[in-house]
Design a protein around this motif. Structure first.
Motif, short mmCIF file in Angstrom:
data_model
loop_
_atom_site.label_atom_id
_atom_site.label_comp_id
_atom_site.label_asym_id
_atom_site.label_seq_id
_atom_site.Cartn_x
_atom_site.Cartn_y
_atom_site.Cartn_z
N ILE A 31 0.84 -1.20 0.00
CA ILE A 31 0.00 0.00 0.00
C ILE A 31 0.87 1.25 0.00
O ILE A 31 0.62 2.21 -0.75
CB ILE A 31 -0.95 -0.01 1.21
N PHE A 32 1.94 1.25 0.81
CA PHE A 32 2.87 2.38 0.80
C PHE A 32 3.49 2.55 -0.59
O PHE A 32 3.60 3.66 -1.11
CB PHE A 32 3.98 2.17 1.83
N ASP A 33 3.89 1.44 -1.18
CA ASP A 33 4.47 1.49 -2.52
C ASP A 33 3.46 2.01 -3.54
O ASP A 33 3.79 2.84 -4.39
CB ASP A 33 4.97 0.10 -2.93
N LEU A 34 2.23 1.54 -3.43
CA LEU A 34 1.16 1.98 -4.33
C LEU A 34 0.97 3.49 -4.24
O LEU A 34 0.84 4.18 -5.26
CB LEU A 34 -0.13 1.25 -3.97
N SER A 35 0.95 4.00 -3.00
CA SER A 35 0.74 5.43 -2.81
C SER A 35 1.91 6.24 -3.35
O SER A 35 1.71 7.28 -4.00
CB SER A 35 0.54 5.72 -1.32
N MET A 36 3.12 5.78 -3.11
CA MET A 36 4.29 6.52 -3.58
C MET A 36 4.41 6.50 -5.09
O MET A 36 5.06 7.36 -5.69
CB MET A 36 5.55 5.97 -2.92
N ARG A 37 3.75 5.54 -5.74
CA ARG A 37 3.71 5.51 -7.21
C ARG A 37 2.52 6.29 -7.77
O ARG A 37 2.29 6.29 -8.97
CB ARG A 37 3.67 4.06 -7.70
N GLY A 38 1.78 6.96 -6.87
CA GLY A 38 0.68 7.80 -7.32
C GLY A 38 -0.58 7.04 -7.70
O GLY A 38 -1.43 7.55 -8.43
#
Length: 240
Positions: free
Chosen positions: A88-95
């Motif tokens: 989820i953190f990765d998803l958010s940081m990828r916009g």
């Protein structure tokens, strides 16, 4: 429109109305109200909303057993698949994360959020949990929504005691009103039908900014009926 609703019902329905079909939305721990609102939105106007949660479940088909602080294994067991917090953190940081529901204890007119300490940082009156996911998700999610079940001058003040995170805040909903962050400041979006602009100002520690007084939509009969069905144990009221 119906009048036999509680503030927890109004806030839950107002949050659900903020969500759009097709959005990917995340809630964390101690987030019963947003959790119920997400489920309500999926039942009404947003059937393609993707519900992500902190234990890792995706689109749980029921939240009736989600009594463990919106972070229990039941949300995974009732889900379509598993999507971990690191992803989820990765998803958010990828916009790619449309909405994140997050919390805080103090908020100021400039959109700063304090979830770290009350008082001096080195000798605080109260030490709070800290930034945790907020430090990542508020700056990177497309829309960050804060819900807060207390609205008083100690919560909404001119300057927070400590800036845990800032920027990219979208809306804050309280028992009195909805704020929207725009033009570099918190502005009044709507006030709830049971209050007045005078009461909201009295309970806010900075001058309200608004062009006209608009009112939050009251829950519909259909919304209340669905809430009773999907949340019979009233998790949405846990913080009230």
């Amino acid at each position: 429109m119906v009048n036999n609703y509680r503030i927890s019902d109004l806030m839950t329905c107002a949050i659900a109305d903020m969500l759009e079909d097709g959005e990917t939305v995340f809630h964390g721990v101690s987030s019963q109200m947003p959790m119920v609102a997400m489920h309500l939105a999926r039942h009404l106007h947003a059937p393609n909303l993707v519900h992500l949660n902190i234990p890792g479940g995706v689109n749980p088909d029921s939240i009736k057993k989600a009594s463990y602080s919106s972070a229990g294994a039941d949300l995974v067991e009732a889900g379509e698949s598993n999507f971990g917090l690191d992803e989820i953190f990765d998803l958010s940081m990828r916009g790619k994360l449309d909405v994140a529901f997050l919390g805080g204890v103090q908020f100021d007119r400039h959109g700063n959020i304090n979830a770290s300490v009350i008082g001096d940082y080195d000798k605080p009156k109260v030490r709070l949990p800290g930034g945790a996911g907020s430090a990542v998700l508020i700056p990177t999610a497309k829309k960050a929504i804060i819900w807060r079940t207390k609205h008083d001058p100690r919560t909404f003040l001119e300057k927070v005691d400590f800036v845990t995170t800032r920027g990219n805040l979208w809306k804050i909903i309280t028992p009195l009103c909805v704020f929207v962050f725009q033009n570099g400041q918190l502005e009044l979006d709507t006030i709830h039908p049971h209050t007045t602009i005078e009461e909201v100002q009295e309970q806010t520690g900075f001058p309200l900014v608004y062009d006209e007084v608009r009112y939050t939509k009251s829950p519909t009969r259909e919304q209340l009926q669905i809430l009773q069905r999907i949340d019979p144990d009233d998790f949405r009221s846990a913080e009230i």
